[in-house]
Design an enzyme around this catalytic site. Structure first.
Site, PDB file in Angstrom:
ATOM      1  N   GLU A 191      16.540  -9.516  47.999  1.00  0.00           N
ATOM      2  CA  GLU A 191      17.676 -10.388  47.637  1.00  0.00           C
ATOM      3  C   GLU A 191      18.690 -10.427  48.785  1.00  0.00           C
ATOM      4  O   GLU A 191      19.331 -11.449  49.017  1.00  0.00           O
ATOM      5  CB  GLU A 191      18.356  -9.902  46.352  1.00  0.00           C
ATOM      6  CG  GLU A 191      17.440  -9.813  45.121  1.00  0.00           C
ATOM      7  CD  GLU A 191      17.113 -11.164  44.482  1.00  0.00           C
ATOM      8  OE1 GLU A 191      17.647 -12.206  44.910  1.00  0.00           O
ATOM      9  OE2 GLU A 191      16.292 -11.169  43.536  1.00  0.00           O
ATOM     10  N   LYS A 233      27.230 -14.398  47.239  1.00  0.00           N
ATOM     11  CA  LYS A 233      26.990 -14.675  45.822  1.00  0.00           C
ATOM     12  C   LYS A 233      28.284 -15.143  45.151  1.00  0.00           C
ATOM     13  O   LYS A 233      28.286 -16.107  44.377  1.00  0.00           O
ATOM     14  CB  LYS A 233      26.433 -13.440  45.108  1.00  0.00           C
ATOM     15  CG  LYS A 233      26.300 -13.677  43.612  1.00  0.00           C
ATOM     16  CD  LYS A 233      24.954 -13.451  43.042  1.00  0.00           C
ATOM     17  CE  LYS A 233      24.861 -14.047  41.636  1.00  0.00           C
ATOM     18  NZ  LYS A 233      23.847 -13.461  40.814  1.00  0.00           N
ATOM     19  N   GLU A 243      25.587 -23.050  36.788  1.00  0.00           N
ATOM     20  CA  GLU A 243      24.355 -23.602  37.344  1.00  0.00           C
ATOM     21  C   GLU A 243      24.105 -25.030  36.856  1.00  0.00           C
ATOM     22  O   GLU A 243      23.037 -25.363  36.360  1.00  0.00           O
ATOM     23  CB  GLU A 243      23.164 -22.691  36.975  1.00  0.00           C
ATOM     24  CG  GLU A 243      22.003 -22.808  37.934  1.00  0.00           C
ATOM     25  CD  GLU A 243      20.967 -21.682  37.792  1.00  0.00           C
ATOM     26  OE1 GLU A 243      21.352 -20.518  37.585  1.00  0.00           O
ATOM     27  OE2 GLU A 243      19.791 -21.986  37.898  1.00  0.00           O
ATOM     28  N   ASN A 252      17.994 -19.065  43.677  1.00  0.00           N
ATOM     29  CA  ASN A 252      16.623 -18.860  43.190  1.00  0.00           C
ATOM     30  C   ASN A 252      15.579 -19.042  44.287  1.00  0.00           C
ATOM     31  O   ASN A 252      14.392 -19.175  43.988  1.00  0.00           O
ATOM     32  CB  ASN A 252      16.328 -19.820  42.030  1.00  0.00           C
ATOM     33  CG  ASN A 252      17.198 -19.501  40.838  1.00  0.00           C
ATOM     34  OD1 ASN A 252      17.478 -18.343  40.570  1.00  0.00           O
ATOM     35  ND2 ASN A 252      17.649 -20.526  40.143  1.00  0.00           N
ATOM     36  N   HIS A 255      12.218 -17.485  44.016  1.00  0.00           N
ATOM     37  CA  HIS A 255      12.088 -16.995  42.642  1.00  0.00           C
ATOM     38  C   HIS A 255      11.102 -17.788  41.800  1.00  0.00           C
ATOM     39  O   HIS A 255      10.537 -17.248  40.855  1.00  0.00           O
ATOM     40  CB  HIS A 255      13.456 -16.956  41.961  1.00  0.00           C
ATOM     41  CG  HIS A 255      14.314 -15.805  42.418  1.00  0.00           C
ATOM     42  ND1 HIS A 255      14.723 -15.662  43.730  1.00  0.00           N
ATOM     43  CD2 HIS A 255      14.813 -14.732  41.755  1.00  0.00           C
ATOM     44  CE1 HIS A 255      15.459 -14.556  43.839  1.00  0.00           C
ATOM     45  NE2 HIS A 255      15.526 -13.978  42.651  1.00  0.00           N
ATOM     46  N   HIS A 272      10.423  -6.704  40.933  1.00  0.00           N
ATOM     47  CA  HIS A 272      10.991  -8.052  41.043  1.00  0.00           C
ATOM     48  C   HIS A 272      11.227  -8.443  42.510  1.00  0.00           C
ATOM     49  O   HIS A 272      10.809  -9.513  42.956  1.00  0.00           O
ATOM     50  CB  HIS A 272      12.291  -8.129  40.248  1.00  0.00           C
ATOM     51  CG  HIS A 272      13.001  -9.441  40.387  1.00  0.00           C
ATOM     52  ND1 HIS A 272      12.516 -10.611  39.842  1.00  0.00           N
ATOM     53  CD2 HIS A 272      14.148  -9.781  41.040  1.00  0.00           C
ATOM     54  CE1 HIS A 272      13.335 -11.602  40.150  1.00  0.00           C
ATOM     55  NE2 HIS A 272      14.330 -11.134  40.870  1.00  0.00           N
TER      56      HIS A 272
HETATM   57  N1  GLY Z   1      20.311 -14.346  40.095  1.00  0.00           N
HETATM   58  C1  GLY Z   1      20.607 -15.708  40.204  1.00  0.00           C
HETATM   59  C2  GLY Z   1      21.949 -16.070  39.675  1.00  0.00           C
HETATM   60  O1  GLY Z   1      22.727 -15.195  39.375  1.00  0.00           O
HETATM   61  O2  GLY Z   1      22.242 -17.227  39.522  1.00  0.00           O
END
Ligand code: GLY
Length: 369
Positions: A191, A233, A243, A252, A255, A272
């Protein structure tokens, strides 16, 4: 105790901004930080992973009690099976018996499983009470504890029931990572590498320069990687909390392939992050076939992931089964598969309507050794 040296990353949400506090070796100050941020907290429900009971959860409980907070503890067995309706119901029931109310705060101590389960309990109990995330795995520090995604699984569907429920703060002590098995730690680095590819070319270059110290969990390298990951993030979440605009979907990257790998491999054969690393490589190949990136991009990503001790091949892949799984993914919009694909380091786009034959070919590129 002297104030610990902490880096503060703001998650600038208009309805509920909050901070992520990042430092190393400041566990003895975590309880004070939580009380400082939530001065009216009278009761804490400490939900923790059984693996971190004595090392991290019990000392935090003692700190809070020492500060006059009533603390009840709920131990959650390690592993994805704890993200179940049954475990959630037990947690709700315990919170009722423990007289949790609007002055109570759920504090999640552990990895993504505990954060998701405890977060959803906080989102739903009493129509929502406050939540603090105290992540103790790399994956949860750089991803799942930030951004408010909470939820549980149904027997055949991961994360299908849940809520967006933002924490009041996130407290990260990177010293917790020193007690993780190396494979779990390395899995979280997928990640971290992802943030470089999707949004930050300079960070990708930093990762290339520091791959070995980072893979060896050298504290300064880990702290920097966690802080930059949280900054990216936080910025993405602030732009698209739920989202809906497509911006958050860039998180993603790797993902869609990764979830299909996990689902067809059986959830325990690959971690993962390992599935995401292989998925990132499949996505890079798909982007290359579509003329979006060149071979040098694929080689740089391959080298970085490998140096971070992550897998980039999966010889057991069953492309047809993976394609089928992707089509039933909850993120598939109107039956159309969409992939997050790079155009260069530091930039990705959502791409739809891709010929399934190319998807199969991209999977096959990662089947050989
Ligand atoms: N792990 C992806 C998100 O938090 O949107």
């Amino acid at each position: 105790m002297a104030e610990p040296t902490l880096q503060e990353v703001a998650v600038s949400l208009s309805a509920q901004p909050y901070s992520i506090f990042i430092g190393s070796d400041w566990w003895s100050g975590v309880g004070d930080k939580i009380r400082q941020c939530l001065p009216d907290m009278t009761h804490a429900v400490l939900v923790y992973d059984s693996e971190v009971r004595s090392s991290w959860a019990e000392p935090l409980g003692e700190q809070l009690r020492g500060g006059g907070v009533r603390v009840d503890a709920a131990e959650v067995l390690s592993g994805e099976s704890s993200k179940s309706v049954q475990r959630l119901e037990q947690l709700w029931e315990q919170m009722r018996v423990d007289r949790a109310d609007r002055h109570s705060v759920v504090i999640a101590v552990g990895g993504g499983v505990v954060g998701d389960l405890a977060g959803f309990a906080a989102a739903t109990f009493n129509r929502g009470i406050r939540l603090v995330q105290v992540p103790t795995t790399l994956l949860s520090q750089v991803d799942s504890s930030v951004g408010g995604k909470t939820g549980i699984n149904l027997p055949d569907a991961k994360n299908i029931v849940g809520a967006f429920w933002q924490p009041s703060l996130v407290a990260i002590d990177t010293a917790t990572l020193t007690t993780l098995p190396p494979r779990i730690f390395h899995s979280g680095l997928a990640e971290v590498a992802k943030y470089g590819v999707i949004a930050d070319e300079a960070f990708f270059a930093w990762l290339e320069q520091n791959a070995e110290p980072l893979a060896a969990a050298e504290p300064a390298a880990v702290r920097h990687a966690v802080a930059v990951s949280c900054q990216t993030k936080a910025a993405v979440v602030a732009e698209d909390e739920r989202e809906t605009s497509g911006r958050r979907a860039i998180l993603n990257y790797g993902h869609t392939f990764g979830h299909a790998i996990e689902a067809t491999a059986g959830y325990w054969s690959l971690l993962h992050g390992e599935a995401v690393a292989i998925g990132m490589q499949m996505a890079a190949h798909l982007a290359q076939m579509l003329g979006r990136v060149d071979n040098a991009f694929i080689a740089r990503q391959h080298d970085l992931l490998t140096r971070l001790q992550l897998p980039v091949h999966w010889p057991d892949a069953d492309p047809a089964a993976m394609l089928e799984t992707m089509r039933s993914d909850k993120k598939v919009a109107h039956g159309k598969l969409r992939f997050v694909l790079p155009t260069r380091l530091g930039h990705v786009e959502l791409v739809g309507d891709i010929d399934p034959a190319l998807i199969v070919a991209a999977i096959e590129k990662c089947c050989d050794q």
